[in-house]
Motif scaffolding. Sequence first.
Motif, mmCIF file in Angstrom:
data_model
loop_
_atom_site.group_PDB
_atom_site.id
_atom_site.type_symbol
_atom_site.label_atom_id
_atom_site.label_comp_id
_atom_site.label_asym_id
_atom_site.label_seq_id
_atom_site.Cartn_x
_atom_site.Cartn_y
_atom_site.Cartn_z
ATOM 1 N N HIS A 47 0.833 -1.198 0.000
ATOM 2 C CA HIS A 47 0.000 0.000 0.000
ATOM 3 C C HIS A 47 0.875 1.259 0.000
ATOM 4 O O HIS A 47 0.649 2.185 -0.783
ATOM 5 C CB HIS A 47 -0.918 0.001 1.214
ATOM 6 N N LEU A 48 1.889 1.293 0.859
ATOM 7 C CA LEU A 48 2.779 2.450 0.909
ATOM 8 C C LEU A 48 3.535 2.623 -0.401
ATOM 9 O O LEU A 48 3.787 3.748 -0.841
ATOM 10 C CB LEU A 48 3.759 2.301 2.072
ATOM 11 N N ALA A 49 3.904 1.509 -1.022
ATOM 12 C CA ALA A 49 4.614 1.590 -2.301
ATOM 13 C C ALA A 49 3.741 2.217 -3.374
ATOM 14 O O ALA A 49 4.199 3.037 -4.183
ATOM 15 C CB ALA A 49 5.082 0.205 -2.727
ATOM 16 N N ARG A 50 2.463 1.839 -3.408
ATOM 17 C CA ARG A 50 1.548 2.430 -4.390
ATOM 18 C C ARG A 50 1.422 3.936 -4.175
ATOM 19 O O ARG A 50 1.329 4.713 -5.131
ATOM 20 C CB ARG A 50 0.172 1.778 -4.298
ATOM 21 N N CYS A 51 1.396 4.340 -2.924
ATOM 22 C CA CYS A 51 1.221 5.758 -2.605
ATOM 23 C C CYS A 51 2.461 6.581 -2.907
ATOM 24 O O CYS A 51 2.364 7.740 -3.295
ATOM 25 C CB CYS A 51 0.875 5.913 -1.125
ATOM 26 N N SER A 52 3.634 5.990 -2.702
ATOM 27 C CA SER A 52 4.881 6.744 -2.764
ATOM 28 C C SER A 52 5.695 6.506 -4.025
ATOM 29 O O SER A 52 6.650 7.241 -4.280
ATOM 30 C CB SER A 52 5.751 6.377 -1.557
ATOM 31 N N GLY A 53 5.336 5.488 -4.795
ATOM 32 C CA GLY A 53 6.153 5.131 -5.945
ATOM 33 C C GLY A 53 7.431 4.424 -5.564
ATOM 34 O O GLY A 53 8.364 4.340 -6.374
ATOM 35 N N ALA A 54 7.486 3.894 -4.354
ATOM 36 C CA ALA A 54 8.704 3.251 -3.860
ATOM 37 C C ALA A 54 8.838 1.828 -4.396
ATOM 38 O O ALA A 54 7.852 1.164 -4.734
ATOM 39 C CB ALA A 54 8.719 3.228 -2.325
ATOM 40 N N PHE A 55 10.060 1.378 -4.448
ATOM 41 C CA PHE A 55 10.404 0.004 -4.804
ATOM 42 C C PHE A 55 10.372 -0.828 -3.528
ATOM 43 O O PHE A 55 10.864 -0.391 -2.493
ATOM 44 C CB PHE A 55 11.809 -0.017 -5.417
ATOM 45 N N VAL A 56 9.790 -2.030 -3.589
ATOM 46 C CA VAL A 56 9.701 -2.883 -2.400
ATOM 47 C C VAL A 56 10.755 -3.985 -2.456
ATOM 48 O O VAL A 56 10.857 -4.699 -3.459
ATOM 49 C CB VAL A 56 8.302 -3.506 -2.249
ATOM 50 N N VAL A 57 11.513 -4.098 -1.398
ATOM 51 C CA VAL A 57 12.458 -5.197 -1.225
ATOM 52 C C VAL A 57 11.895 -6.136 -0.166
ATOM 53 O O VAL A 57 11.695 -5.732 0.986
ATOM 54 C CB VAL A 57 13.843 -4.692 -0.764
ATOM 55 N N GLU A 58 11.595 -7.360 -0.567
ATOM 56 C CA GLU A 58 11.146 -8.379 0.384
ATOM 57 C C GLU A 58 12.402 -8.998 1.013
ATOM 58 O O GLU A 58 13.092 -9.784 0.372
ATOM 59 C CB GLU A 58 10.326 -9.449 -0.332
ATOM 60 N N PHE A 59 12.683 -8.648 2.258
ATOM 61 C CA PHE A 59 13.915 -9.144 2.879
ATOM 62 C C PHE A 59 13.897 -10.659 3.024
ATOM 63 O O PHE A 59 14.955 -11.290 3.059
ATOM 64 C CB PHE A 59 14.134 -8.462 4.237
ATOM 65 N N ASP A 60 12.716 -11.256 3.076
ATOM 66 C CA ASP A 60 12.633 -12.715 3.098
ATOM 67 C C ASP A 60 13.307 -13.332 1.875
ATOM 68 O O ASP A 60 13.876 -14.429 1.956
ATOM 69 C CB ASP A 60 11.174 -13.170 3.152
ATOM 70 N N ASP A 61 13.231 -12.640 0.730
ATOM 71 C CA ASP A 61 13.892 -13.141 -0.471
ATOM 72 C C ASP A 61 15.413 -13.108 -0.304
ATOM 73 O O ASP A 61 16.118 -14.020 -0.752
ATOM 74 C CB ASP A 61 13.489 -12.309 -1.692
ATOM 75 N N LEU A 111 22.127 -4.215 6.447
ATOM 76 C CA LEU A 111 22.913 -2.995 6.242
ATOM 77 C C LEU A 111 23.367 -2.896 4.786
ATOM 78 O O LEU A 111 23.319 -1.823 4.178
ATOM 79 C CB LEU A 111 24.134 -2.991 7.169
ATOM 80 N N GLY A 112 23.788 -4.026 4.214
ATOM 81 C CA GLY A 112 24.223 -4.025 2.820
ATOM 82 C C GLY A 112 23.106 -3.687 1.857
ATOM 83 O O GLY A 112 23.301 -2.939 0.884
ATOM 84 N N VAL A 113 21.910 -4.237 2.099
ATOM 85 C CA VAL A 113 20.765 -3.942 1.233
ATOM 86 C C VAL A 113 20.438 -2.451 1.265
ATOM 87 O O VAL A 113 20.233 -1.816 0.215
ATOM 88 C CB VAL A 113 19.537 -4.775 1.654
#
Length: 220
Positions: A47-61, A111-113
């Motif tokens: 939801h926040l990504a749609r609002c902000s245009g941000a890229f999502v990183v799934e840390f589980d991946d 930290l690296g991500v």
Amino acid sequence: MHSNDSDGRGSTAGGGDGGCGDGGAPAWDVLLLGGASGIGKSRAAAHLARCSGAFVVEFDDVVAALHAATTAEGHPGLHHFDALPDPDALPADRVLELQIATARALEPALLGVVRNRLTVDVPAIVEGDYLTPAAAARIAAEAAGRGRRVRAVFLHEGDPARISANYGRREPDCGPQERRAAVSARYSTWLADQARTHHLPVLDCRPYPTLADRLHHTLA
């Protein structure tokens, strides 16, 4: 590792602007959205990504990739559960202990991500179970020293019955998963306590319909 962390209710948006604000640029370069499994992080991040245009990183991946690319001999902190014949038979205290140990072992990866995401000008949301408040506070301070904005928010749900219900909606073929939910609730409490120690905001997931609005208000 489990991702797609949804509360199963179909929306995190409440009334008004639904947490999207005026649609302008977010007040952060990287947002860390942490919390235990089964509480709705992935839906909130989307939801926040749609609002902000941000890229999502799934840390589980990232966690899954590191697990596949390493061995217990070389990186024991990433393989605590590998040698256990039946992790579900462990006492909840021991599972929680191993989960916390794994999260701490993953701090350099987080930290690296974030450092990598800060090399580009596209805002990013990093969400996952294994984000620790200690690492979040450290990278936020480091980024601030370089004129960049890293924010962190930890979502909290301490009721194992609610988490079990969420699992049931998300993974109906697996049943209520009550033991897993009990550990997740305790891990959520640990994360919330740690976040407060590091002066990071903690948001209760409930009421779910207002979560997006409350996230927006916290990040404004």
